[in-house]
Design a protein around this motif. Structure first.
Motif, PDB file in Angstrom:
ATOM      1  N   SER A 530     -11.380  87.183   7.042  1.00  0.00           N
ATOM      2  CA  SER A 530     -12.509  86.880   7.911  1.00  0.00           C
ATOM      3  C   SER A 530     -13.666  87.794   7.537  1.00  0.00           C
ATOM      4  N   LYS A 531     -14.791  87.195   7.160  1.00  0.00           N
ATOM      5  CA  LYS A 531     -16.018  87.933   6.832  1.00  0.00           C
ATOM      6  C   LYS A 531     -15.774  89.023   5.792  1.00  0.00           C
ATOM      7  N   GLY A 532     -15.037  88.665   4.752  1.00  0.00           N
ATOM      8  CA  GLY A 532     -14.818  89.579   3.640  1.00  0.00           C
ATOM      9  C   GLY A 532     -13.672  90.547   3.803  1.00  0.00           C
ATOM     10  N   LYS A 533     -13.046  90.584   4.965  1.00  0.00           N
ATOM     11  CA  LYS A 533     -11.950  91.516   5.225  1.00  0.00           C
ATOM     12  C   LYS A 533     -10.626  90.776   5.330  1.00  0.00           C
ATOM     13  N   MET A 534      -9.544  91.427   4.878  1.00  0.00           N
ATOM     14  CA  MET A 534      -8.198  90.898   5.066  1.00  0.00           C
ATOM     15  C   MET A 534      -7.698  91.426   6.404  1.00  0.00           C
ATOM     16  N   VAL A 535      -7.654  90.546   7.428  1.00  0.00           N
ATOM     17  CA  VAL A 535      -7.374  91.013   8.786  1.00  0.00           C
ATOM     18  C   VAL A 535      -5.884  91.011   9.124  1.00  0.00           C
ATOM     19  N   GLU A 536      -5.089  90.254   8.360  1.00  0.00           N
ATOM     20  CA  GLU A 536      -3.653  90.208   8.648  1.00  0.00           C
ATOM     21  C   GLU A 536      -2.895  89.710   7.429  1.00  0.00           C
ATOM     22  N   ILE A 537      -1.746  90.314   7.158  1.00  0.00           N
ATOM     23  CA  ILE A 537      -0.819  89.844   6.127  1.00  0.00           C
ATOM     24  C   ILE A 537       0.564  89.779   6.757  1.00  0.00           C
ATOM     25  N   ALA A 538       1.234  88.642   6.603  1.00  0.00           N
ATOM     26  CA  ALA A 538       2.546  88.473   7.226  1.00  0.00           C
ATOM     27  C   ALA A 538       3.354  87.435   6.466  1.00  0.00           C
ATOM     28  N   ASP A 539       4.685  87.473   6.654  1.00  0.00           N
ATOM     29  CA  ASP A 539       5.516  86.384   6.147  1.00  0.00           C
ATOM     30  C   ASP A 539       5.047  85.086   6.799  1.00  0.00           C
ATOM     31  N   THR A 540       5.126  83.986   6.053  1.00  0.00           N
ATOM     32  CA  THR A 540       4.512  82.734   6.500  1.00  0.00           C
ATOM     33  C   THR A 540       4.994  82.286   7.871  1.00  0.00           C
ATOM     34  N   GLU A 541       6.301  82.232   8.074  1.00  0.00           N
ATOM     35  CA  GLU A 541       6.819  81.740   9.354  1.00  0.00           C
ATOM     36  C   GLU A 541       6.461  82.677  10.503  1.00  0.00           C
ATOM     37  N   GLU A 542       6.435  83.983  10.225  1.00  0.00           N
ATOM     38  CA  GLU A 542       6.028  84.932  11.266  1.00  0.00           C
ATOM     39  C   GLU A 542       4.575  84.693  11.665  1.00  0.00           C
ATOM     40  N   LEU A 543       3.719  84.434  10.670  1.00  0.00           N
ATOM     41  CA  LEU A 543       2.308  84.211  10.960  1.00  0.00           C
ATOM     42  C   LEU A 543       2.116  82.967  11.819  1.00  0.00           C
ATOM     43  N   PHE A 544       2.803  81.878  11.472  1.00  0.00           N
ATOM     44  CA  PHE A 544       2.597  80.625  12.201  1.00  0.00           C
ATOM     45  C   PHE A 544       3.248  80.633  13.581  1.00  0.00           C
ATOM     46  N   LYS A 545       4.321  81.405  13.744  1.00  0.00           N
ATOM     47  CA  LYS A 545       5.004  81.440  15.039  1.00  0.00           C
ATOM     48  C   LYS A 545       4.453  82.516  15.963  1.00  0.00           C
ATOM     49  N   ALA A 546       4.005  83.640  15.386  1.00  0.00           N
ATOM     50  CA  ALA A 546       3.542  84.747  16.233  1.00  0.00           C
ATOM     51  C   ALA A 546       2.420  85.515  15.537  1.00  0.00           C
ATOM     52  N   PRO A 547       1.256  84.900  15.352  1.00  0.00           N
ATOM     53  CA  PRO A 547       0.138  85.612  14.718  1.00  0.00           C
ATOM     54  C   PRO A 547      -0.294  86.794  15.571  1.00  0.00           C
TER      55      PRO A 547
END
Length: 576
Positions: A530-547
């Motif tokens: 978002s706006k040039g920054k990496m705001v979150e990195i997570a395993d795919t399923e973790e991101l979609f289930k609990a961002p």
């Protein structure tokens, strides 16, 4: 009953060739009423865009209307002169084209292009026309419109350029809008804004709209009726709920079954085999095939790619006394990609996703930070020859298939170019055989080698780009919106192909996309920008289930549910 604005009757479009006439559209019947949105869906090459171009007299030569009629508010427009059609285009019929790069003049500012269109059709002063141009940019979601209006097209991301094209279509308040893939290059948040804008325009101003798209989420969201095209013929037309929920024609069912599922991750994308495929990917034995040979890359100690504190600043202005300005496109970004994984990057248009890809491949020079690839810091390499050794190991599939291939070269030479540059074969005969095999593998066939890019649809051109990216037997593949120009059935084939290549060749991939269901299906881990920054990195399923981050939650909340689509048997594909 709503007033009928556009009535297409028995339309036939032909392209003469040395081998006889090719019928691109046959006996097409479509109507659009005031306040109505008609969705037209089908595979690349089905004739969807051809119909739109024929209606407003923009068929590329030697294409011609071979029969039928088109009535605009009761007035026959087939057979009108180009001078008469120019008065219709823009004023009465607005157009949103699929490719924003070819829709905008790279030598003129956005203000010049918008104001030129506005003043061609509306009696406004320069001051009022500029004010309207700024307001249109604001309506389509471009930040700082009063500043950005004086920028050039190359200073916008792909998604932002598409927003400018939509603003151009709205300049003269047309009665009918032909929208050819209007949200192809847009992330989900901006897509939602644009679709809301288009729906509001249709409902409040009584505009009739045809949306040509391969995105079933767009169709489910905005279309009142849907027409399904297959090889130039409209095979089914009806209300959106009926077509998406319970289609009658087997081809309609095949399209819907191939839509990526947003709710669960599958091992493979469903591909319906009951319909004859125009571009089936050929299975190859990669143990003996050239793609699998001579790939002697050792396993990396640690991540294959490690990016630390990456910065990139774009500067503009400063000429002829103008003030300088800076845009920080990438701001202190750090992440790593492990050997053999697929790492996804998502975010809004202009968030810096594609800029990162160009920094990693050394297309852009970094302003700060380091890029470590297979144990080597690429930012410290000064000699081009040494850099080329690493570039051979990483290849990129660009977002735009129209501008990423040389229109003056035959397909054989386009794909052979990196092979020749890196001197990977001992003879031209070997190079030709490799090109033919690659074309077979991406579903185009060896006969495509002797053609030029303009002879292919947008989706077919993207397959040419994929074949070229595989030509050097890369270790690391960067996919920048690789399926944004593909319909869902061909997208499923291509994404399955990429999955197979990753597994069989041990490819590592960076997968950039605004299509969250595709990201969920393809990627092991995901970074959110978002706006040039990496705001979150997570395993795919973790991101979609609990961002965790608020922006990640916002993006996922906008992911289409496809609630109108027919029920599909998830057991057809093995859940991973």
């Amino acid at each position: 009953m709503s007033k009928e604005l556009l009535d297409i009757k028995d339309l036939v479009v032909e392209f003469p060739s040395r081998h006889g006439d090719v019928t691109a559209a046959k006996d097409v019947n479509l109507t659009v009423a005031a306040g109505e949105i008609l969705g037209v869906v089908g595979e690349s090459g089905a004739g969807k865009s051809t119909i739109g171009n024929a209606v407003v007299g923009l068929l590329e030569r030697p294409g011609r209307v071979g029969g039928g009629e088109v009535f605009l508010e009761g007035e026959q427009i087939i057979g009108k002169s180009q001078a008469e059609l120019r008065k219709i285009r823009g004023k009465r019929v607005g157009m949103i084209f699929q490719d924003p790069l070819t829709s905008l003049n790279p030598l003129e500012t956005i203000a010049s292009q918008l104001m030129g269109t506005i003043q061609t059709h509306l009696d406004l002063s320069d001051e009022d026309a500029r004010a309207r141009a700024i307001d249109l940019l604001d309506q389509v979601g471009i930040p700082d419109p009063s500043v950005r209006v004086d920028h050039y097209p190359h200073q916008f991301s792909g998604g932002m350029r598409q927003r400018v094209v939509i603003a151009l279509a709205l300049c003269a308040e047309p009665d009918v809008i032909l929208a050819d893939e209007p949200t192809t290059a847009l992330d989900v948040s901006i897509q939602a804004q644009i679709l809301d804008l288009l729906k509001k325009l249709v409902r409040e101003k009584g505009v009739g709209m045809i949306i040509i798209t391969h995105d079933m989420g767009v169709i489910a969201e905005v279309a009142d009726r849907v027409a399904v095209m297959y090889r130039g013929v409209v095979v089914e037309t009806g209300p959106t709920a009926k077509i998406l929920g319970n289609p009658d024609h087997p081809y309609s069912r095949s399209l819907i079954s191939a839509v990526p599922r947003p709710d669960v991750r599958l091992h493979r994308f469903p591909v319906v085999e009951s319909i004859e495929s125009a571009g089936e990917c050929k299975e190859l034995d990669l143990n003996t095939h050239w793609l699998g040979k001579a790939r002697d890359f050792g396993k990396s100690d640690g991540p294959l790619l490690e990016v630390k504190n990456l910065d990139m600043v774009f500067k503009s202005g400063g000429m002829l006394g103008g003030g300088k300005s800076e845009v920080r496109a990438v701001d202190n970004v750090s992440f790593d990609i492990r050997d053999g994984e697929c790492f996804g990057i998502v975010g809004e248009s202009g968030s810096g996703k594609s800029t990162i890809a160009r920094l990693v491949t050394s297309i852009y020079k970094v302003a700060g930070g380091s890029i470590n690839f297979a144990g080597t810091d690429l930012t410290k390499i000064k000699k081009r020859r040494e850099l080329n050794v690493h570039r051979r190991q990483m290849q990129m599939i660009f977002q735009d298939p129209f501008s990423s291939v040389n229109s003056r070269m035959k397909v054989r030479d386009i794909i052979a170019e990196p092979i020749r540059f890196h001197k990977l074969t001992s003879s031209e005969a070997e190079t030709r055989q490799i090109v033919d095999d690659l074309l077979d593998h991406v579903g185009l066939g060896a006969k495509a080698a002797v053609k030029f890019p303009h002879e292919f649809s947008g989706g077919q051109r993207q397959r040419i780009s994929i074949a070229r990216a595989l030509a050097t037997r890369p270790r690391f593949l960067i996919c920048d919106e690789p399926t944004s120009a593909l319909d869902v059935s061909i997208q499923a084939q291509i994404l399955n192909l990429l999955k197979d290549l990753q597994e069989e060749l041990g490819l590592t991939m960076m997968f950039i996309s605004h299509d969250l269901p595709v990201i969920r299906q393809m990627c092991d881990r995901v970074g959110v920008m978002s706006k040039g920054k990496m705001v979150e990195i997570a395993d795919t399923e973790e991101l979609f289930k609990a961002p965790q981050h608020d922006y990640s939650k916002h993006l996922i909340s906008l992911m289409p549910s496809y609630s109108g689509l027919m029920d599909r048997d998830a057991g057809q594909a093995e859940a991973s």
